[in-house]
Every structure is written in structure tokens, then in C-alpha cells.
Write an enzyme that holds these catalytic residues in place. Structure first.
Site, PDB file in Angstrom:
ATOM      1  N   ARG A  24       0.862  -1.185   0.000  1.00 20.81           N
ATOM      2  CA  ARG A  24       0.000   0.000   0.000  1.00 20.81           C
ATOM      3  C   ARG A  24       0.895   1.230   0.000  1.00 20.81           C
ATOM      4  NH1 ARG A  24      -3.228  -2.854  -1.604  1.00 20.81           N
ATOM      5  NH2 ARG A  24      -5.287  -3.411  -0.779  1.00 20.81           N
ATOM      6  N   ASP A  77       4.430  -0.239  -6.977  1.00 20.15           N
ATOM      7  CA  ASP A  77       3.179  -0.590  -7.652  1.00 20.15           C
ATOM      8  C   ASP A  77       2.018   0.171  -7.021  1.00 20.15           C
ATOM      9  OD1 ASP A  77       1.676  -2.181  -9.567  1.00 20.15           O
ATOM     10  OD2 ASP A  77       0.850  -3.240  -7.834  1.00 20.15           O
ATOM     11  N   GLU A 123      -2.797   7.417  -4.863  1.00 21.06           N
ATOM     12  CA  GLU A 123      -3.066   6.789  -6.165  1.00 21.06           C
ATOM     13  C   GLU A 123      -4.523   6.840  -6.600  1.00 21.06           C
ATOM     14  OE1 GLU A 123      -1.775   2.736  -5.154  1.00 21.06           O
ATOM     15  OE2 GLU A 123      -3.837   2.061  -5.422  1.00 21.06           O
ATOM     16  N   HIS A 139      -0.696  -0.170  -9.797  1.00 23.33           N
ATOM     17  CA  HIS A 139      -1.372  -1.163  -8.940  1.00 23.33           C
ATOM     18  C   HIS A 139      -1.805  -2.378  -9.769  1.00 23.33           C
ATOM     19  CE1 HIS A 139      -3.428  -1.347  -4.791  1.00 23.33           C
ATOM     20  NE2 HIS A 139      -3.272  -2.581  -5.252  1.00 23.33           N
TER      21      HIS A 139
HETATM   22  P1  NAD Z   1      -1.256 -11.652   4.613  1.00 18.83           P
HETATM   23  O1  NAD Z   1      -2.332 -11.239   5.551  1.00 18.83           O
HETATM   24  O2  NAD Z   1      -1.193 -13.061   4.151  1.00 18.83           O
HETATM   25  O3  NAD Z   1       0.166 -11.304   5.232  1.00 18.83           O
HETATM   26  C1  NAD Z   1       0.480 -10.069   5.810  1.00 18.83           C
HETATM   27  C2  NAD Z   1       1.620 -10.319   6.785  1.00 18.83           C
HETATM   28  O4  NAD Z   1       2.065  -9.043   7.246  1.00 18.83           O
HETATM   29  C3  NAD Z   1       1.205 -11.138   8.006  1.00 18.83           C
HETATM   30  O5  NAD Z   1       2.124 -12.189   8.220  1.00 18.83           O
HETATM   31  C4  NAD Z   1       1.229 -10.120   9.149  1.00 18.83           C
HETATM   32  O6  NAD Z   1       1.602 -10.702  10.381  1.00 18.83           O
HETATM   33  C5  NAD Z   1       2.297  -9.173   8.652  1.00 18.83           C
HETATM   34  N1  NAD Z   1       2.250  -7.831   9.246  1.00 18.83           N
HETATM   35  C6  NAD Z   1       1.199  -7.176   9.777  1.00 18.83           C
HETATM   36  N2  NAD Z   1       1.595  -5.964  10.217  1.00 18.83           N
HETATM   37  C7  NAD Z   1       2.928  -5.881   9.962  1.00 18.83           C
HETATM   38  C8  NAD Z   1       3.897  -4.890  10.187  1.00 18.83           C
HETATM   39  N3  NAD Z   1       3.605  -3.728  10.774  1.00 18.83           N
HETATM   40  N4  NAD Z   1       5.179  -5.145   9.817  1.00 18.83           N
HETATM   41  C9  NAD Z   1       5.503  -6.318   9.220  1.00 18.83           C
HETATM   42  N5  NAD Z   1       4.608  -7.298   8.973  1.00 18.83           N
HETATM   43  C10 NAD Z   1       3.339  -7.070   9.344  1.00 18.83           C
HETATM   44  O7  NAD Z   1      -1.381 -10.647   3.378  1.00 18.83           O
HETATM   45  P2  NAD Z   1      -0.830 -10.874   1.901  1.00 18.83           P
HETATM   46  O8  NAD Z   1      -1.855 -11.584   1.089  1.00 18.83           O
HETATM   47  O9  NAD Z   1       0.543 -11.395   1.962  1.00 18.83           O
HETATM   48  O10 NAD Z   1      -0.841  -9.355   1.363  1.00 18.83           O
HETATM   49  C11 NAD Z   1       0.038  -8.380   1.876  1.00 18.83           C
HETATM   50  C12 NAD Z   1      -0.397  -7.018   1.373  1.00 18.83           C
HETATM   51  O11 NAD Z   1      -0.202  -6.940  -0.039  1.00 18.83           O
HETATM   52  C13 NAD Z   1      -1.905  -6.720   1.523  1.00 18.83           C
HETATM   53  O12 NAD Z   1      -2.199  -6.225   2.813  1.00 18.83           O
HETATM   54  C14 NAD Z   1      -2.169  -5.680   0.464  1.00 18.83           C
HETATM   55  O13 NAD Z   1      -1.958  -4.397   1.017  1.00 18.83           O
HETATM   56  C15 NAD Z   1      -1.062  -5.953  -0.560  1.00 18.83           C
HETATM   57  N6  NAD Z   1      -1.590  -6.420  -1.856  1.00 18.83           N
HETATM   58  C16 NAD Z   1      -1.270  -5.725  -2.973  1.00 18.83           C
HETATM   59  C17 NAD Z   1      -1.715  -6.155  -4.213  1.00 18.83           C
HETATM   60  C18 NAD Z   1      -1.345  -5.426  -5.489  1.00 18.83           C
HETATM   61  O14 NAD Z   1      -1.932  -5.701  -6.539  1.00 18.83           O
HETATM   62  N7  NAD Z   1      -0.388  -4.516  -5.467  1.00 18.83           N
HETATM   63  C19 NAD Z   1      -2.500  -7.297  -4.298  1.00 18.83           C
HETATM   64  C20 NAD Z   1      -2.791  -8.007  -3.125  1.00 18.83           C
HETATM   65  C21 NAD Z   1      -2.327  -7.560  -1.905  1.00 18.83           C
END
Ligand code: NAD
Length: 331
Positions: free
Chosen positions: A231, A255, A260, A292
Site C-alpha cells: 500500500r 506498484d 493513487e 497497482h
Molecule cells: P497476509 O495477511 O497473508 O500477510 C500479511 C503479513 O504481514 C502477516 O504475516 C502479518 O503478520 C504481517 N504484518 C502485519 N503488520 C505488519 C507490520 N507492521 N510489519 C511487518 N509485517 C506485518 O497478506 P498478503 O496476502 O501477503 O498481502 C500483503 C499485502 O499486499 C496486503 O495487505 C495488500 O496491502 C497488498 N496487496 C497488494 C496487491 C497489489 O496488486 N499490489 C494485491 C494483493 C495484496
């Protein structure tokens, strides 16, 4: 038949949701507008809305949706930082697609890193002008470099696997570490100090807003690379620009961008972009921005459509769903 108001519709959404809605008894009304306070009334008469990352579901929008008869928000994404979950409690249920293709996002993160490191974006433009000079295109081997992975959930883990294939050393920070062979979990500060490349794969929360800021940038290695597919607001973009100017940061692949929502996913090429920070980011050759698109693979679009519709079916059938997003006081 249940009616769904679908916001911020893009052509690929219609293609995939129309394909899968046949399995469910849903009527979908597609709107190009983003969901927000002023557009929420378009959902009047609908039972649920489907929303995406740049729709704004604040308290007012939620109240308006509830007044319109909407009982559920089906997020067709993983992140839910754009929903006031506390306010939604007791008014609307919120569902998300926790995983559609972690590989899609992790692979895009690596694409950004490879491109920015080996200057592929610059080489592409150069040779099209018959400029075959290699000046300024030097990169570095990824093998043996240390990558710091912030957040080792589904996407972070997939990214770790890719990095292992490149022979990189892996540091990780996550408040809830996993048991990942070949990964050293350290405190965030140690990760920031010790990594040649930092990749953000954590959600945006109130606690980690602008986690990459002028203070955290200062402690990083000189010439660090930063990759953000999570994000935009995890990074203070102005501080990043300053760090690029002083060469503290040698490259960034982004990304996502904090502001955005006015631009990403849209063609605004015939308007004046009113965002000086975005203009500077875009005009900096060692910053590569994509709109994105990390999620955008066939596999992910299929899973998004299937899981979003199944989430809403479970809701209407009164079934419990592990994809329901509940308010937790610390998020
Ligand atoms: P997930 O919930 O499987 O994993 C997130 C991890 O981050 C967890 O292990 C959690 O413990 C950890 N976490 C929470 N707060 C934290 C912090 N302050 N510091 C470090 N780690 C922390 O989520 P995911 O499916 O792996 O997705 C991660 C992120 O990717 C989503 O939250 C979303 O913002 C982003 N995303 C982006 C796109 C894109 O197209 N660019 C697509 C999907 C997801």
C-alpha cells in the site's frame, strides 16, 4: 434474485464476474464510478456492493449503504484499510478475498526489482531510438545480496521463495513470524540497516503508516533498493524523493502510491495531473511505477471473481465465512 452494485468497474471485471455469476443467482449492476459518500446511493435497492482498493468506505458511506438496504460489502481485494470496520460493526458485514494469487503479486515485485536494478525500462527506450550505448545501465548481481522482507504472509512467503531461487540472503520482519527455512527473522530496525533491498509485503495499519520515512531511510544502507507492492501509504513519498536525490536510495519499484486513488487504474493522459509528488516520482529514472497491477494475472482475476461471489453467497445463505473481516481494535 439478489442484486449487487459493483463499483469502480473495469472491462476485465465484467469479463470475469459475468463468467462466474451464472453459478450464483445474482444480478450485477456495474458502475464505473468509485464507491464513496456521493455514489453510495447508486446502490439503492441492492443487497450488497462489490468494491475495490480505491473505493472509500468511511462511516458516512457505510451509513448511506445501510440506508439503501445494503447488508454486505464484498471487497474484491485482500487489503481492507479503506473500510471503517469499527463503524461497519452491526450495520454491514465486510468480506474480502484474502488470497487470490500471492504469486501474482510476488512475481510482480521481483519484476520491478529486476527491471529497476538492470535498468530494463531505460534500455527499452534507448534501443528504440537506436541508442545502443550501455552508459548508466550497470546493475548488480542479486545472488548473495540481502533482501529484507517486511511481512511474511502469503505474498511475502511467495516472494521469499523467489528470492531463494536467486541465491539471496533473506532477513524478515513480521510481528507473527513463521517457521521459514533459510529466513532470519530480525527486528525491523535490523532489517532496515542490513538489507540491500527492502520489499514491503505487510498490510497498511494505523501503526505502520509511513513506516518508510526520513528517519527510517536514514538508517538504511547507502544505495538501498525499495520495492512496494503493498500500500502506498507505507512510504512517505516526499522522504523517498529526498533519499533518491542524496543517493541514499539507488532505486525504487512502486506498484502503489499513497495518493493513487485519483489516477491509478485510469487513463488521465489528456488531463493535467495535479500532483507534484507523483510527477517527480514519474520523472525520476531510477524509480519505476506501475499502476497497482501486481495482482493482474488471469489466475488472480478468476479467483477474485469466484471467491467474491462465493463470499456473498455465504452471506445471503447465512453461513459463517472465514473471509469475513472483523474489526480488531489495533488495526
Ligand atoms: P497476509 O495477511 O497473508 O500477510 C500479511 C503479513 O504481514 C502477516 O504475516 C502479518 O503478520 C504481517 N504484518 C502485519 N503488520 C505488519 C507490520 N507492521 N510489519 C511487518 N509485517 C506485518 O497478506 P498478503 O496476502 O501477503 O498481502 C500483503 C499485502 O499486499 C496486503 O495487505 C495488500 O496491502 C497488498 N496487496 C497488494 C496487491 C497489489 O496488486 N499490489 C494485491 C494483493 C495484496
Amino acid at each position: 434474485m439478489k442484486k449487487i452494485a459493483f463499483f469502480d468497474t473495469k472491462p476485465y471485471d465484467v469479463e470475469w464476474f459475468d463468467r462466474y455469476k451464472k453459478q450464483y443467482d445474482f444480478e450485477i449492476q456495474y458502475f464505473e464510478a468509485k464507491l464513496g459518500v456521493s455514489t453510495s446511493v447508486m446502490a439503492r435497492g441492492c443487497d450488497a456492493v462489490v468494491a475495490f482498493v480505491n473505493d472509500e468506505m468511511n462511516a458516512e458511506t457505510i451509513d448511506s449503504l445501510a440506508d439503501c438496504g445494503v447488508t454486505a460489502i464484498g471487497l474484491r481485494c485482500a487489503g481492507f484499510n479503506n473500510v471503517d470496520l469499527k463503524h461497519a460493526e452491526g450495520k454491514l458485514k465486510v468480506y474480502r478475498v484474502p488470497a487470490y494469487s500471492p504469486n501474482a503479486v510476488a512475481e510482480h515485485a521481483m519484476a520491478l526489482l529486476l527491471c529497476i536494478n538492470r535498468k530494463v525500462h531505460r534500455a527499452y527506450n534507448r534501443v528504440r531510438e537506436y541508442n545502443f550505448s550501455l552508459k548508466g545501465l550497470t546493475g548488480f548481481d542479486l545472488k548473495g545480496k540481502t533482501v529484507g522482507v517486511v511481512g511474511t504472509g502469503k505474498i511475502g512467503k511467495a516472494f521469499v521463495d523467489i528470492c531463494k531461487g536467486f541465491g539471496m540472503k533473506i532477513l524478515a520482519y513480521d510481528p507473527y513470524p513463521s517457521d521459514l527455512p533459510g529466513v532470519d527473522y530480525v527486528e525491523l530496525e535490523e532489517l532496515l540497516r542490513g538489507s540491500h533491498i527492502i520489499a514491503l509485503h505487510c498490510p497498511l495499519t494505523l501503526q505502520n503508516y509511513h513506516m518508510i520515512n526520513k528517519n527510517t531511510l536514514r538508517i538504511m544502507k547507502d544505495g538501498v533498493y525499495i520495492i512496494n507492492t503493498s500500500r502506498g501509504a507505507l512510504i512517505d513519498a516526499e522522504a523517498l524523493l529526498d533519499a533518491i536525490k542524496t543517493e541514499k536510495v539507488a532505486g525504487a519499484g512502486l506498484d502503489v502510491y499513497e495518493e493513487e486513488s485519483d489516477f491509478f487504474f485510469e487513463d488521465v493522459s489528456d488531463t493535467v495531473v495535479n500532483d507534484d509528488v507523483l510527477k517527480l516520482l514519474l520523472s525520476t529514472p531510477n524509480i519505476l511505477i506501475t499502476s497497482h497491477q501486481a495482482f493482474l494475472t488471469e489466475e488472480a482475476l478468476q479467483a477474485i471473481a469466484e471467491i467474491t461471489l462465493q463470499n456473498l453467497k455465504n452471506h445471503f445463505d447465512g453461513n459463517k465465512s472465514e473471509n469475513e473481516v472483523l474489526f480488531k481494535p489495533k488495526e
